[in-house]
Design an enzyme around this catalytic site. Structure first.
Site, short mmCIF file in Angstrom:
data_model
loop_
_atom_site.label_atom_id
_atom_site.label_comp_id
_atom_site.label_asym_id
_atom_site.label_seq_id
_atom_site.Cartn_x
_atom_site.Cartn_y
_atom_site.Cartn_z
N SER A 18 2.29 0.71 -2.36
CA SER A 18 1.15 1.51 -1.88
C SER A 18 -0.01 1.42 -2.85
O SER A 18 0.19 1.32 -4.07
CB SER A 18 1.59 2.97 -1.76
OG SER A 18 0.47 3.78 -1.54
N TYR A 54 5.42 11.18 -4.98
CA TYR A 54 5.47 10.02 -4.07
C TYR A 54 4.96 8.77 -4.79
O TYR A 54 5.61 7.73 -4.80
CB TYR A 54 4.63 10.31 -2.81
CG TYR A 54 4.41 9.07 -1.96
CD1 TYR A 54 5.45 8.49 -1.24
CD2 TYR A 54 3.14 8.47 -1.89
CE1 TYR A 54 5.24 7.35 -0.47
CE2 TYR A 54 2.93 7.34 -1.12
CZ TYR A 54 3.98 6.78 -0.42
OH TYR A 54 3.77 5.65 0.33
N LYS A 78 6.91 5.19 -6.09
CA LYS A 78 6.52 3.79 -5.79
C LYS A 78 6.38 3.00 -7.09
O LYS A 78 6.78 1.82 -7.18
CB LYS A 78 5.20 3.77 -5.01
CG LYS A 78 5.30 4.31 -3.60
CD LYS A 78 6.06 3.35 -2.69
CE LYS A 78 6.31 3.91 -1.32
NZ LYS A 78 7.25 3.13 -0.51
#
Ligand code: NAD
Ligand code: UFG
Length: 334
Positions: free
Chosen positions: A124, A148, A152
């Site tokens: 991302s 989050y 990643k």
């Protein structure tokens, strides 16, 4: 050649399955259906006119993932399974690390045991943190501002270590910018099971009368009209980027990162205007406070993907809005 798609019945995975089929790859989906439904399989089959296998399992179930790799003679994995809501990740960090980090470790153990050493990871643009310059290239420093994003980044570090330890691995992290839209058939698309938090899904909810208005999070940013600017990319372009990466990994071992974006940023008001023109609907909105954690602008330098993958996004904002709107009005959405 068969490719296992973890999280394959989700929004992006379903489009990747279609793009793989178009290029002659076989796709096997593995998903625990926490954020998707099994009926997506028949929709993909309708589009591709090919049979598709779905393994309903959690990616953390290493034994079942191993069995799926063996049973379907899988030669590469595209790892999309994971949780993706930034706000939720702040409230439930353990769930996010368990799904996203532990899930990846379990998958890698299964792959190693079955000698499947080609992997594409759903990364991302969030790994760039607060942009220090724009457009963002792959050398931009990384950082994360929420669990989050950290999940990643942690996965990218694990993958880098893995590739350092064994030169037979071929691994790419694709750093997605803002995927939107739906397949041109309008049989698959994005329709979150819980309340959406992303811009386009919220606009769809307003356009279909499920929400009364859009809240625009701030109009005092230093951007063209004061609203946040993002690099929206059509999900079918994004999906085709995976196929291009697969082709690249067949020629190149080691660790690779690629931005998948268009290189062009649009403001919230520009997206709203484009959607209103495409749909003929007026979207009521109210400007509210900035959303904590948001940045003014975020868009990609996609040059590396063009140079190395021979891939670039083809579809424009009008196609993104019209396909999203077509899907929102289709009988696939309840
Ligand atoms: P999605 O929720 O539609 O798809 C993810 C799928 O993974 C779902 O079908 C879900 O049921 C499944 N899943 C979740 N945890 C699982 C587990 N432990 N085992 C098996 N299946 C599991 O989301 P998406 O938008 O298709 O995103 C796919 C990937 O792309 C995610 O990793 C996400 O973080 C990443 N990504 C998405 C965006 C975006 O804006 N959509 C942006 C950047 C990165
Ligand atoms: N926005 C609004 N109102 C809303 C929702 C969004 O004004 O109700 C604005 C945001 O402030 C931002 C823009 O619309 O300026 C886009 O917001 P999204 O929530 O759609 O997307 P983000 O760029 O915040 O984040 C998305 C994904 C992240 C991912 C990131 C980069 O949600 O998971 O793109 O890929 F990390």
């Amino acid at each position: 050649m068969n490719i296992l798609l973890t999280g394959g019945s989700g929004y992006i995975g379903s489009h990747v399955a279609v793009s793989l089929a178009e290029k002659g790859y076989g796709a096997v989906l593995l998903d625990n259906l926490t954020n998707s439904t099994a009926d997506v399989v028949s929709k993909i089959e309708e589009i591709t006119k090919q049979r598709l296998a779905l393994v309903v399992a959690d990616v953390r179930d290493t034994a079942t993932v191993r069995a799926a790799l063996r049973a379907h003679d899988v030669s590469a994995v595209i790892h999309l399974a994971g949780l993706k809501a930034v706000g939720d990740s702040i409230e439930k960090p353990i769930e996010y690390y368990a799904n996203n980090v532990q899930g990846t470790i379990s998958l890698l153990q299964a792959m190693q045991a079955e000698s499947v050493k080609m992997l594409i990871f759903s990364g991302s643009a969030t790994v760039y943190g607060l942009p220090q310059y724009l457009p963002l290239d792959e050398h931009h420093p990384t950082g994360a501002t929420n669990p989050y994003g950290r999940s990643k980044l942690q996965v990218e570090e694990i993958l880098r270590d893995l590739v350092r330890s064994d030169s037979n691995w071929r691994v790419a992290s694709l750093r997605y910018f803002n995927p939107v839209g739906a397949h041109e058939s309008m049989r698959i698309g994005e329709w979150p099971r819980s309340s959406p938090t992303n811009l386009l899904p919220i606009i769809m909810q307003v356009a279909t009368g499920r929400l009364s208005e859009l809240q625009v999070f701030g109009n005092d940013y230093e951007t063209i009209d004061g609203t946040g600017v993002r690099d929206y990319i059509h999900v079918s372009d994004l999906a085709e980027g995976h196929v291009a990466t697969l082709d690249y990994l067949h020629q190149n071992s080691g660790w690779h990162t690629f931005n998948l974006g268009t290189g062009k940023g649009y403001s919230v008001f520009e997206v709203l205007g484009a959607f209103e023109r495409v749909s003929g609907r007026k979207i009521p909105y109210k400007v509210s406070q900035r959303r904590p954690g948001d940045v003014a602008a975020c868009y990609a330098n996609p040059a590396q993907a063009l140079a190395k993958l021979n891939w670039q996004a083809q579809r424009d904002l009008v196609e993104m809005c019209s396909s999203a709107w077509g899907f929102a009005q289709s009988d696939c959405v309840k």
